[in-house]
Write an enzyme that holds these catalytic residues in place. Structure first.
Site, PDB file in Angstrom:
ATOM      1  CG  ASN A  13     -84.579 -72.515  31.197  1.00 54.19           C
ATOM      2  OD1 ASN A  13     -83.877 -73.320  31.794  1.00 54.19           O
ATOM      3  ND2 ASN A  13     -85.485 -72.886  30.312  1.00 54.19           N
ATOM      4  NE  ARG A  99     -86.409 -76.264  33.125  1.00 46.85           N
ATOM      5  CZ  ARG A  99     -85.613 -77.035  32.383  1.00 46.85           C
ATOM      6  NH1 ARG A  99     -84.553 -76.508  31.792  1.00 46.85           N
ATOM      7  NH2 ARG A  99     -85.870 -78.312  32.241  1.00 46.85           N
ATOM      8  CG  HIS A 187     -88.963 -82.016  30.001  1.00 48.56           C
ATOM      9  ND1 HIS A 187     -88.590 -83.328  29.754  1.00 48.56           N
ATOM     10  CD2 HIS A 187     -87.836 -81.275  29.890  1.00 48.56           C
ATOM     11  CE1 HIS A 187     -87.295 -83.365  29.491  1.00 48.56           C
ATOM     12  NE2 HIS A 187     -86.813 -82.143  29.574  1.00 48.56           N
ATOM     13  NE  ARG A 247     -80.495 -85.647  30.946  1.00 46.38           N
ATOM     14  CZ  ARG A 247     -81.466 -84.751  31.061  1.00 46.38           C
ATOM     15  NH1 ARG A 247     -82.392 -84.900  31.984  1.00 46.38           N
ATOM     16  NH2 ARG A 247     -81.522 -83.718  30.250  1.00 46.38           N
ATOM     17  CD  GLU A 385     -88.606 -75.299  29.010  1.00 45.41           C
ATOM     18  OE1 GLU A 385     -88.689 -76.431  29.489  1.00 45.41           O
ATOM     19  OE2 GLU A 385     -87.537 -74.800  28.587  1.00 45.41           O
TER      20      GLU A 385
END
Length: 404
Positions: A13, A99, A187, A247, A385
């Protein structure tokens, strides 16, 4: 049936300045691979530090390196791979699962990556400039060094791919939708893992209408019913929806037209929207929630309050999309650890949904933080994840689809 090399699966990741890795073992009779080690190399190009911990808690590595030794993502990946091989008696993974943030309209499920697929994924780099180039760098490194080693790309957009067309549309000319300008959502690996975990700990809730709040440096919400994504706050890129660490979140496009008319160009707008906005932009202090909590600057508090305000607003919007709300689940770094933020969000939502917070459970970051008299459940579930990456890659192999 077994993989060569002992069924070892490496998960990767990769971000702009860090790379998280996991080592898992796949068993033919089990759907979920077993974790063996996890690690993180952060400070890439500045002050690289590699930490690896075995599943039993044993610390395998904790070492810093000269910046020039780990100057970019490909060098970081090679270092991690070497460290694992040396620390685990020379064992090499038989399969690597990555990922990848954006799969566009081409990839709605995990896929074996070869050079043509990698070229297709590079086309999505402008849609996720903070993530996609770094996600793809380790894939390139393996293709260069060990092209025979199977690699799988797992997409954050894939979990949302089956949503209703109404959810994917922008109010733009329909031919643009057909060309791929649509709301993808992100996500997805986190939302998928948390929804599976919810089905284990509270199956009666998992069958209902649930909003999962993934709150970290990147933040978004997903409305899920029966484990399926119905609506999500992110859209065409990873900019939409909630404000994030740096962001902007949802923004009136007229602001961009105004800035363009003032002489800004695409590159400067990208820098503004991805790297100078969000919590950092409002506060002028930091994109990190801990730093904002510690700061005495008034705009630091304003940034946190705005973040909580927008989260509550978006929960309400997703509840409309779901046709109700049975539970709210918090996850990711901020969602799992910031009790004060959870309390702020619940306080705003309480009049609409009759929510009651158990203050002590919330303070302890307990799994269930709603009180006994709350009309709806409030939970905190840690995301993972890496486990989702391992599971997807292992399923590809077990299903008999060729990885050779």
């Amino acid at each position: 049936m077994s993989l060569p090399g002992g069924e070892r699966i490496l998960t990767v990741n990769a971000g702009s300045s860090s790379i998280r890795i996991g080592l898992f073992t796949g068993h033919p009779e089990h759907e979920a691979p077993t974790p063996r080690a996890r690690g993180k190399l952060d400070g890439i190009g500045i002050r690289p530090r590699l930490q690896v911990v075995l599943a039993d808690g044993t610390h395998l590595f904790d070492q810093t390196f000269p910046a020039e030794q780990v100057a970019d993502m490909q060098a970081a990946f090679r270092l991690v791979d070497l460290a694992l091989a040396n620390g685990l008696r020379g064992e090499q993974p038989a399969l690597i699962s990555h990922r990848v943030v954006h799969g566009g309209g081409l990839f709605s499920a995990p896929v074996r990556v070869d050079r043509p697929v990698l070229d297709q994924l590079r086309a999505f780099e402008p849609l996720a400039p903070l993530h996609q180039p770094y996600n793809l760098a380790p894939i390139q490194a393996v293709l260069d060094d060990m092209p025979e080693l199977p690699q799988v790309a797992c997409f954050d957009t894939a979990f949302h791919a089956g949503r209703d067309e109404l959810s994917q549309l922008f109010a733009l000319p329909y031919p643009l939708y057909e060309q791929g300008i649509r709301r993808y959502g992100f996500h997805g690996l986190s939302f998928e893992y948390v929804s599976l975990r919810l089905a284990e700990v509270a199956p009666e809730i998992a069958r209902g209408k649930v909003v999962i709040a993934h709150l970290g440096s990147g933040s978004s919400l997903c409305g899920i019913e029966g484990g399926r994504s119905v609506e999500v706050t992110t859209g065409f890129s990873a900019l939409d929806g909630l404000p994030m660490g740096s962001r902007c979140g949802a923004l009136d496009p007229g602001v961009l037209l105004h800035l363009l008319a003032r002489g800004e160009d695409a590159r400067s707008l990208e820098e503004l929207l991805y790297r100078r906005s969000g919590l950092l932009g409002i506060s002028g202090v930091s994109s990190d929630m801990l730093a904002l909590r510690a700061s005495q600057e008034p705009h630091a508090r304003l940034a946190i309050d705005h973040y909580a305000y927008r989260i509550a607003q978006e929960v309400g919007r997703l509840a409309v999309s779901l046709g109700g709300l049975d539970a709210l689940v918090f996850t990711a770094g901020i969602g799992e650890k910031d009790a004060e933020l959870r309390a702020q969000v619940v306080e705003r939502l309480a009049p609409l949904f009759d929510l009651r917070l158990d203050a002590d459970a919330n303070r302890r970051n307990a799994e269930r933080i709603s009180s006994a008299d709350s009309a709806r459940s409030l939970l905190v579930i840690a995301t993972d994840e890496e486990s989702m990456l391992a599971r997807h890659a292992w399923r590809l192999y077990r299903d008999g689809r060729s990885l050779g």
